[in-house]
Design an enzyme around this catalytic site. Structure first.
Site, PDB file in Angstrom:
ATOM      1  N   ASP A 229       0.811  -1.220   0.000  1.00  0.00           N
ATOM      2  CA  ASP A 229       0.000   0.000   0.000  1.00  0.00           C
ATOM      3  C   ASP A 229       0.850   1.279   0.000  1.00  0.00           C
ATOM      4  O   ASP A 229       1.983   1.270   0.483  1.00  0.00           O
ATOM      5  CB  ASP A 229      -0.898  -0.029   1.239  1.00  0.00           C
ATOM      6  CG  ASP A 229      -2.064   0.920   1.114  1.00  0.00           C
ATOM      7  OD1 ASP A 229      -2.301   1.448   0.008  1.00  0.00           O
ATOM      8  OD2 ASP A 229      -2.748   1.140   2.126  1.00  0.00           O
TER       9      ASP A 229
ATOM     10  N   HIS B  93       2.959   2.837  -8.752  1.00  0.00           N
ATOM     11  CA  HIS B  93       2.839   1.374  -8.923  1.00  0.00           C
ATOM     12  C   HIS B  93       4.111   0.800  -9.563  1.00  0.00           C
ATOM     13  O   HIS B  93       4.559  -0.283  -9.215  1.00  0.00           O
ATOM     14  CB  HIS B  93       1.617   1.036  -9.775  1.00  0.00           C
ATOM     15  CG  HIS B  93       0.315   1.447  -9.129  1.00  0.00           C
ATOM     16  ND1 HIS B  93       0.059   1.232  -7.795  1.00  0.00           N
ATOM     17  CD2 HIS B  93      -0.792   2.059  -9.627  1.00  0.00           C
ATOM     18  CE1 HIS B  93      -1.156   1.698  -7.498  1.00  0.00           C
ATOM     19  NE2 HIS B  93      -1.685   2.213  -8.593  1.00  0.00           N
TER      20      HIS B  93
ATOM     21  N   LEU C 245      10.953 -20.493  -2.785  1.00  0.00           N
ATOM     22  CA  LEU C 245       9.883 -19.601  -2.332  1.00  0.00           C
ATOM     23  C   LEU C 245       8.634 -19.718  -3.215  1.00  0.00           C
ATOM     24  O   LEU C 245       8.750 -19.721  -4.444  1.00  0.00           O
ATOM     25  CB  LEU C 245      10.402 -18.151  -2.380  1.00  0.00           C
ATOM     26  CG  LEU C 245       9.380 -17.054  -2.078  1.00  0.00           C
ATOM     27  CD1 LEU C 245       9.065 -16.988  -0.598  1.00  0.00           C
ATOM     28  CD2 LEU C 245       9.874 -15.702  -2.558  1.00  0.00           C
TER      29      LEU C 245
HETATM   30  C1  FPP Z   1      -1.987   0.049  -3.217  1.00  0.00           C
HETATM   31  O1  FPP Z   1      -1.505   1.382  -3.237  1.00  0.00           O
HETATM   32  C2  FPP Z   1      -1.486  -0.642  -4.358  1.00  0.00           C
HETATM   33  C3  FPP Z   1      -2.267  -1.264  -5.304  1.00  0.00           C
HETATM   34  C4  FPP Z   1      -3.739  -1.297  -5.270  1.00  0.00           C
HETATM   35  C5  FPP Z   1      -1.638  -1.908  -6.464  1.00  0.00           C
HETATM   36  C6  FPP Z   1      -0.366  -2.638  -6.149  1.00  0.00           C
HETATM   37  C7  FPP Z   1       0.253  -2.930  -7.435  1.00  0.00           C
HETATM   38  C8  FPP Z   1       1.562  -3.008  -7.672  1.00  0.00           C
HETATM   39  C9  FPP Z   1       2.634  -2.937  -6.667  1.00  0.00           C
HETATM   40  C10 FPP Z   1       2.013  -3.170  -9.070  1.00  0.00           C
HETATM   41  C11 FPP Z   1       1.426  -4.296  -9.865  1.00  0.00           C
HETATM   42  C12 FPP Z   1       1.661  -5.618  -9.290  1.00  0.00           C
HETATM   43  C13 FPP Z   1       2.454  -6.554  -9.805  1.00  0.00           C
HETATM   44  C14 FPP Z   1       2.534  -7.887  -9.161  1.00  0.00           C
HETATM   45  C15 FPP Z   1       3.275  -6.328 -10.984  1.00  0.00           C
HETATM   46  P1  FPP Z   1      -2.550   2.526  -3.486  1.00  0.00           P
HETATM   47  O2  FPP Z   1      -2.652   2.782  -4.934  1.00  0.00           O
HETATM   48  O3  FPP Z   1      -3.853   2.200  -2.822  1.00  0.00           O
HETATM   49  O4  FPP Z   1      -1.840   3.728  -2.768  1.00  0.00           O
HETATM   50  P2  FPP Z   1      -2.567   4.902  -1.995  1.00  0.00           P
HETATM   51  O5  FPP Z   1      -3.329   4.271  -0.865  1.00  0.00           O
HETATM   52  O6  FPP Z   1      -1.424   5.742  -1.532  1.00  0.00           O
HETATM   53  O7  FPP Z   1      -3.457   5.597  -2.974  1.00  0.00           O
END
Ligand code: FPP
Length: 240
Positions: free
Chosen positions: A19, A36, A130
């Site tokens: 997050d 991301h 893993l």
């Molecule tokens: C949460 O941060 C993150 C997500 C909903 C997406 C996570 C995705 C990735 C790390 C990249 C794609 C994954 C892979 C496996 C390649 P948020 O967007 O909710 O952040 P915020 O709360 O600060 O808005």
């Protein structure tokens, strides 16, 4: 911190809610997908470190059943990152003996992402290191309701003996059936909630929170989480 870790007492299964990508990007006046993208870089480093430390299972929350509420641009950005990550990282994961798995309804993902996931899982299926499980279009409530549907169908085929319906019965029908319950769930970015991640499985999980946004999360932060975990007293409802 690394030298203070007890290598004999690592959690078997670590879950991470990745997050804070959006906030990390916003602070830099950049679009959310930039966060991301950096989040994927963190994922690569943390996966490698979990593998080095001999952790057996790492499960990361990449896209929830609720994330479809985000803009089309952000969703397609995440899906493209996923395809790109698998295209570039698969060989490396394979060399590290990592087995890739998914939980969640991946059939509803864009075709390119679905195909790449199926191909990548097949490619790493015999690896014994893993187990990296990516939660995609995953939500515990969906997983539990879906499991109940499967149970009803199975009962229609041949009636289920009610005496067999105990604490462990449901888990065989969940997407997570191949995973042990998580020992530790890490959530960076300052939020302290589960957000529909491994709800059934987290009954006795230790939680670790931090204010660091996921793109800034370093292996030293993982070490701190593991160190704290090793100093917790897990009683599972009993006394110790
Ligand atoms: C949460 O941060 C993150 C997500 C909903 C997406 C996570 C995705 C990735 C790390 C990249 C794609 C994954 C892979 C496996 C390649 P948020 O967007 O909710 O952040 P915020 O709360 O600060 O808005």
């Amino acid at each position: 911190m690394l030298d203070q870790l007890d290598r004999e007492y690592m959690p078997t299964h670590v879950g991470i809610i990745m997050d804070g990508n959006g906030r990390w990007a916003k602070k830099r006046m950049m679009p959310r997908n930039f966060g991301h993208k950096q989040g994927v870089e963190t994922l690569k480093k943390i996966t490698e470190e979990c593998s080095n430390l001999g952790i057996k299972y790492l499960t990361v929350y990449a896209f929830s059943t609720e994330n479809w509420k985000r803009s089309g641009l952000e969703i397609s950005g995440i899906m493209n990152l996923l395809v790109d990550y698998l295209a570039k990282e698969l060989r490396n994961l394979h060399e590290k003996n990592v087995k890739l798995m998914t939980i969640g309804d991946i059939e509803k993902l864009p075709k390119a992402a679905y195909n790449k996931l199926v191909e990548s899982k097949e490619f790493t299926k015999d690896n014994t290191g893993l187990v990296l499980t990516v939660a995609l279009n995953y939500g515990s409530r969906r997983d539990i309701s879906h499991a109940i549907k499967k149970i009803i169908l199975s009962d229609r085929e041949s009636p289920i003996d009610l005496d067999k319906v105990d604490d462990t019965f449901l888990r065989d029908f969940l997407d997570t059936a191949f995973l042990p319950d998580p020992d530790l769930i890490i959530r960076p970015s300052g939020e302290q909630r589960l957000s529909n991640f491994l709800m059934w499985e987290a009954a006795y999980t230790e939680f670790w929170y931090s204010d660091i946004n996921w793109p800034d999360f370093k292996k030293e932060d993982l070490h701190r989480a593991l160190h704290d975990f090793q100093n917790r007293n897990r009683r599972y409802g009993g006394t110790k």
